[in-house]
Design an enzyme around this catalytic site. Structure first.
Site, short mmCIF file in Angstrom:
data_model
loop_
_atom_site.label_atom_id
_atom_site.label_comp_id
_atom_site.label_asym_id
_atom_site.label_seq_id
_atom_site.Cartn_x
_atom_site.Cartn_y
_atom_site.Cartn_z
N SER A 1 -10.53 -1.22 3.45
CA SER A 1 -10.41 -0.89 4.31
C SER A 1 -9.86 0.31 5.11
O SER A 1 -9.20 1.00 4.55
CB SER A 1 -9.08 -2.16 4.15
OG SER A 1 -9.06 -3.52 4.04
N GLU B 1 -5.19 3.37 6.08
CA GLU B 1 -5.42 3.35 4.96
C GLU B 1 -5.81 4.35 4.10
O GLU B 1 -4.42 4.66 3.40
CB GLU B 1 -5.74 1.87 4.28
CG GLU B 1 -5.39 1.45 2.73
CD GLU B 1 -5.94 0.45 2.03
OE1 GLU B 1 -5.86 -0.26 2.94
OE2 GLU B 1 -7.13 0.84 1.30
N ARG C 1 0.82 -1.13 0.07
CA ARG C 1 0.03 0.04 0.15
C ARG C 1 0.61 1.45 -0.13
O ARG C 1 0.76 2.67 1.00
CB ARG C 1 -1.04 0.38 1.06
CG ARG C 1 -2.19 -0.91 1.07
CD ARG C 1 -3.34 -1.10 0.10
NE ARG C 1 -3.38 -2.72 -0.06
CZ ARG C 1 -3.36 -3.43 -0.37
NH1 ARG C 1 -1.54 -3.20 -1.29
NH2 ARG C 1 -3.81 -4.53 -0.42
C1 LIG Z 1 -16.23 -0.21 -0.87
C2 LIG Z 1 -14.43 -0.16 -0.92
C3 LIG Z 1 -13.46 -0.85 -1.15
C4 LIG Z 1 -11.85 -0.74 -1.50
N1 LIG Z 1 -10.96 -1.92 -2.24
C5 LIG Z 1 -9.73 -1.61 -1.85
C6 LIG Z 1 -8.85 -3.10 -1.96
O1 LIG Z 1 -9.35 -4.39 -1.91
N2 LIG Z 1 -7.69 -2.32 -2.18
C7 LIG Z 1 -7.69 -1.56 -2.31
O2 LIG Z 1 -5.98 -1.46 -2.26
N3 LIG Z 1 -8.28 -0.25 -1.68
C8 LIG Z 1 -9.38 -0.52 -1.69
N4 LIG Z 1 -10.06 0.68 -1.49
C9 LIG Z 1 -9.48 1.96 -1.39
C10 LIG Z 1 -9.82 2.27 -3.14
O3 LIG Z 1 -10.73 2.32 -3.29
C11 LIG Z 1 -8.47 2.81 -3.86
O4 LIG Z 1 -7.34 3.25 -2.56
C12 LIG Z 1 -8.52 3.17 -4.53
O5 LIG Z 1 -7.34 3.16 -5.76
C13 LIG Z 1 -8.92 4.62 -4.89
O6 LIG Z 1 -9.46 5.66 -6.12
P1 LIG Z 1 -9.93 6.52 -6.03
O7 LIG Z 1 -9.81 6.97 -6.94
O8 LIG Z 1 -11.15 6.63 -5.15
O9 LIG Z 1 -9.40 7.60 -4.84
P2 LIG Z 1 -9.08 9.21 -4.42
O10 LIG Z 1 -10.01 8.71 -2.85
O11 LIG Z 1 -10.23 10.17 -5.26
O12 LIG Z 1 -7.80 9.59 -3.74
C14 LIG Z 1 -6.87 8.95 -3.28
C15 LIG Z 1 -5.38 9.46 -2.56
O13 LIG Z 1 -4.83 8.85 -4.06
C16 LIG Z 1 -4.48 10.57 -4.95
N5 LIG Z 1 -4.88 11.06 -5.91
C17 LIG Z 1 -5.60 10.47 -6.87
N6 LIG Z 1 -6.25 10.62 -8.31
C18 LIG Z 1 -4.55 10.68 -8.14
C19 LIG Z 1 -3.66 11.48 -9.90
N7 LIG Z 1 -4.46 10.96 -10.98
N8 LIG Z 1 -2.47 11.81 -9.00
C20 LIG Z 1 -1.95 11.96 -8.18
N9 LIG Z 1 -2.12 11.84 -7.05
C21 LIG Z 1 -4.18 11.45 -6.77
C22 LIG Z 1 -5.85 11.35 -3.86
O14 LIG Z 1 -4.92 13.03 -3.86
C23 LIG Z 1 -5.30 11.17 -2.70
O15 LIG Z 1 -4.70 11.05 -1.93
C24 LIG Z 1 -11.44 0.30 -1.42
C25 LIG Z 1 -12.31 0.96 -1.08
C26 LIG Z 1 -14.10 1.15 -0.86
C27 LIG Z 1 -14.79 2.31 -0.79
#
Ligand SMILES: Cc1cc2nc3c(=O)[nH]c(=O)nc-3n(C[C@H](O)[C@H](O)[C@H](O)COP(=O)(O)OP(=O)(O)OC[C@H]3O[C@@H](n4cnc5c(N)ncnc54)[C@H](O)[C@@H]3O)c2cc1C
Length: 355
Positions: free
Chosen positions: A245, A347, A163
């Site tokens: 998580s 996380e 992570r």
């Molecule tokens: C129901 C659920 C299940 C999940 N399961 C998992 C799992 O199995 N495994 C896992 O690893 N994660 C999981 N996650 C967490 C999450 O979905 C992941 O970390 C996902 O990659 C986040 O993507 P996002 O676009 O929503 O990021 P955001 O929440 O919008 O951003 C997260 C971080 O990334 C940064 N960021 C976003 N886009 C960019 C970009 N283009 N450039 C630079 N920085 C950026 C943001 O600034 C922030 O710091 C889960 C979340 C939920 C709600």
């Protein structure tokens, strides 16, 4: 002027107003918006699908830039080299995984059902069921805000860990030094999956751990397993109003791990004698069962609770504030320290809030 509420842009559905809100649909728009905010000296929060963010009820007093660039380009595709595909940062991650399985591009199938945008996946080296994106990412093209220039990282330069990546290490309160523009994946061609590395998944697929299965079977079973744990977004299911998580699995020295009961899940974590523990197990055994916070509503008024399907997710039951979510997290974290002497780390990125 109407204010944009961050509770509407995050899966946990909490977060106050954005000072200024911009949606960027192309790489040029992303770079323009970042440069303008930086030139004006404004605070800048980058957001994709908002599924890994817990934002304060006060909101964000700067510019919130939603990366909404979509689409992907296949650079090359042949049976020797596989497929090289370059994906825009705002492209929905699970749509890419679904496409990969339908088109017999192997390697992403175990990462089915994870919410959010592709550009966020290298940030915390998104992973599940024994796979993570470091296994298939070839390169990440970014906008380097410090040097005011495009910078492309190769896989090894991204310093991927559990992570973790250099992109996360250089992000402060959701404000990254490197804004991801595109992600290039290198995937073998074929209907079979990557080797199944996760025992529970191997069992439901009826294969030995380390063997392959059909990718569409892997996707189906992963989606089924994830849904049973509230880990696939579903507007009708309050257990999915979360950040996934909430705590990472702690990695601790072997002597600390040996103080835990025999039945505590323990996995080797590298060559240096470190041991990875299960945060969900620690939480449960410290007395915080599924749904904690609902019946005993003294912590957050029943507005936030642990998921009723999984102890690792903190969920918004309908009217929770960020303060309510944090109250559950603090209670759980303190309880685990008291019972086992192990500190859990969040996380998701906490913006304007702390544990
Ligand atoms: C129901 C659920 C299940 C999940 N399961 C998992 C799992 O199995 N495994 C896992 O690893 N994660 C999981 N996650 C967490 C999450 O979905 C992941 O970390 C996902 O990659 C986040 O993507 P996002 O676009 O929503 O990021 P955001 O929440 O919008 O951003 C997260 C971080 O990334 C940064 N960021 C976003 N886009 C960019 C970009 N283009 N450039 C630079 N920085 C950026 C943001 O600034 C922030 O710091 C889960 C979340 C939920 C709600």
């Amino acid at each position: 002027m109407t204010q944009t509420l961050l509770s509407e842009l995050t899966t946990a559905a909490v977060g106050g107003p954005a000072g200024n809100y911009i949606e960027a649909r192309t790489e040029a728009e992303i770079i323009d918006a970042v440069r303008s905010a930086d030139a004006a000296g404004e605070k800048l929060l980058i957001i994709g699908g908002g599924s890994n963010l817990l934002i304060s009820d006060e909101g964000y007093p700067g510019t919130v830039l939603k990366v909404a660039s979509e689409g992907f380009t296949v650079n090359s595709e042949d049976s020797c080299g596989g497929v090289s595909v370059v994906v825009q940062a705002g492209h929905n991650w699970d749509a890419l995984v679904e496409h990969s399985v339908l088109h017999a591009w192997s390697g992403l199938e175990a990462l089915s059902g994870i919410p959010g945008a592709t550009g966020a996946t290298p940030v915390q080296n998104v992973g599940a069921y024994g796979a993570d994106v470091s296994q298939t990412i070839a390169a990440v093209r970014t906008w380097d805000r410090e040097r005011n220039a495009v910078h492309t990282f190769t896989n090894s330069e991204l310093k991927f860990g559990y992570r973790d990546s250099i992109l996360k290490q250089t992000t402060v309160e959701g404000s990254p030094r490197y804004v991801v523009l595109t992600v290039e994946f290198q995937l073998p061609l074929g209907r079979m999956s990557a080797p199944i590395r996760y025992a529970e998944l191997a069992r439901v697929l009826g294969v030995e751990a380390g063997k392959r299965a059909y990718s569409n079977d892997v996707r189906r079973e992963v989606l089924r397993l994830r849904a049973s744990k509230g880990m696939v977004l579903d507007a009708a299911d309050r257990d999915t109003y979360s950040t996934g998580s909430f705590f990472t699995n702690p990695i601790v020295p072997a002597d600390l791990a040996s103080t835990l009961p025999e039945d505590a899940p323990k996995y080797p974590a590298g060559d240096n004698g470190l041991v990875k523990l299960s945060a969900a197990w620690l939480i449960d055994q410290a007395g915080f069962g599924k749904g904690f916070g609902l019946e005993d509503s003294s912590v957050s008024g029943g507005r936030a609770s642990l998921s009723t399907k999984h102890t690792l997710a903190i969920t918004n039951r309908g009217s929770a504030s960020a303060t309510d979510m944090v109250a559950i997290a603090r209670e759980v974290r303190a309880g685990v320290v008291k019972r086992f002497g192990i500190e859990l780390h969040p996380e998701p990125l906490l913006i304007g809030v702390s544990l």
